[in-house]
Design a protein around this motif. Sequence first.
Motif, mmCIF file in Angstrom:
data_model
loop_
_atom_site.group_PDB
_atom_site.id
_atom_site.type_symbol
_atom_site.label_atom_id
_atom_site.label_comp_id
_atom_site.label_asym_id
_atom_site.label_seq_id
_atom_site.Cartn_x
_atom_site.Cartn_y
_atom_site.Cartn_z
ATOM 1 N N TRP A 1 0.806 -1.217 0.000
ATOM 2 C CA TRP A 1 0.000 0.000 0.000
ATOM 3 C C TRP A 1 0.839 1.266 0.000
ATOM 4 N N ASP A 2 0.375 2.270 -0.765
ATOM 5 C CA ASP A 2 0.923 3.617 -0.659
ATOM 6 C C ASP A 2 0.383 4.247 0.621
ATOM 7 N N ASP A 3 0.799 5.463 0.906
ATOM 8 C CA ASP A 3 0.300 6.150 2.089
ATOM 9 C C ASP A 3 -1.202 6.416 1.955
ATOM 10 N N SER A 4 -1.820 6.707 3.075
ATOM 11 C CA SER A 4 -3.261 6.968 3.064
ATOM 12 C C SER A 4 -3.622 7.928 4.184
ATOM 13 N N LEU A 5 -4.820 8.458 4.095
ATOM 14 C CA LEU A 5 -5.416 9.249 5.162
ATOM 15 C C LEU A 5 -6.607 8.476 5.689
ATOM 16 N N MET A 6 -6.637 8.245 6.976
ATOM 17 C CA MET A 6 -7.744 7.544 7.607
ATOM 18 C C MET A 6 -8.465 8.547 8.503
ATOM 19 N N LEU A 7 -9.765 8.704 8.281
ATOM 20 C CA LEU A 7 -10.579 9.690 8.988
ATOM 21 C C LEU A 7 -11.600 8.987 9.869
ATOM 22 N N ILE A 8 -11.927 9.588 10.982
ATOM 23 C CA ILE A 8 -13.030 9.094 11.820
ATOM 24 C C ILE A 8 -13.985 10.257 12.067
ATOM 25 N N PHE A 9 -15.246 10.030 11.747
ATOM 26 C CA PHE A 9 -16.311 10.995 11.970
ATOM 27 C C PHE A 9 -17.148 10.558 13.163
ATOM 28 N N ASP A 10 -17.829 11.505 13.772
ATOM 29 C CA ASP A 10 -18.717 11.216 14.905
ATOM 30 C C ASP A 10 -20.063 10.720 14.379
ATOM 31 N N GLY A 11 -20.410 9.497 14.747
ATOM 32 C CA GLY A 11 -21.706 8.920 14.362
ATOM 33 C C GLY A 11 -22.752 9.056 15.443
ATOM 34 N N GLY A 12 -22.397 9.657 16.562
ATOM 35 C CA GLY A 12 -23.367 9.900 17.615
ATOM 36 C C GLY A 12 -23.668 8.681 18.467
ATOM 37 N N ILE A 13 -24.759 8.815 19.206
ATOM 38 C CA ILE A 13 -25.205 7.781 20.148
ATOM 39 C C ILE A 13 -26.511 7.195 19.634
ATOM 40 N N LEU A 14 -26.541 5.868 19.513
ATOM 41 C CA LEU A 14 -27.752 5.189 19.061
ATOM 42 C C LEU A 14 -28.585 4.766 20.265
ATOM 43 N N ASP A 15 -29.887 5.039 20.203
ATOM 44 C CA ASP A 15 -30.776 4.541 21.250
ATOM 45 C C ASP A 15 -31.074 3.060 20.978
#
Length: 178
Positions: free
Chosen positions: A104-118
Motif C-alpha cells: 500500500w501507498d500512504d493513506s489518510l484515515m478519517l473518523i467521523f462522529d456517528g453519535g449515540i444510538l438509542d
Amino acid sequence: MTDNSDDRPLYERDPVAWQAYLAEGNAKQARKRVGADVLIRDEQGNVLLVNPRYKPDWDIPGGMVEANEAPHQAAEREVQEELSIYLQVGRLLVVDWVAPHGPWDDSLMLIFDGGILDGDRVSAIRLAESELLAHSFSSADSAKALLRPYVWSRLKHAIAAATTENCYYLLNGVATAQ
C-alpha cells in the motif's frame, strides 16, 4: 517604448493551454487512498465494532472513499451498506496519516462522529453478511483487546475528541502536537 507583452494569466489568454496545464497537473499530482470510519456509541457509552469477513481483525465501521466521493458521504454510505442503518455523520474527530506499508501507498484515515444510538436504532442494525461476520458494542477495554494497536489508537483519540472540541491529527496512529 511600449510593452506589447500580454500580462494576463494563462487561463485568460490561452484557455486551451490552461486546460492542458490543468490536465497535466491532475495526472501527475499524488492521489491518496482515504478511509472514512465512524465512531458510533450506544447509550451506555460502548463503541460499535465490526468483524469483517475480508480481514482477520475487528474494526471500526466504515470503509474506503470512492473516487470523487466526499469522505463524510463515504462514511454514511459504508455504514448504510454494512449495518443497514442511515446515519448523518457529525464532525471530523481524527485524521491519521498512514505511511506506505506492504503493497500500500500512504493513506489518510478519517473518523467521523456517528453519535449515540438509542435502543431502537441498535435493534435496527442488520449486517451485510457478504462483508461482516458480527458486530458488538464494546467497552473501551474490550475494544483495545479486539483492535489492531494503530486502529485502537485512532479509536481512543476519536473517543476523546467526541467529548471535547478537539480533532486529533495522528501520524501512523501517534498523536502530534496540537
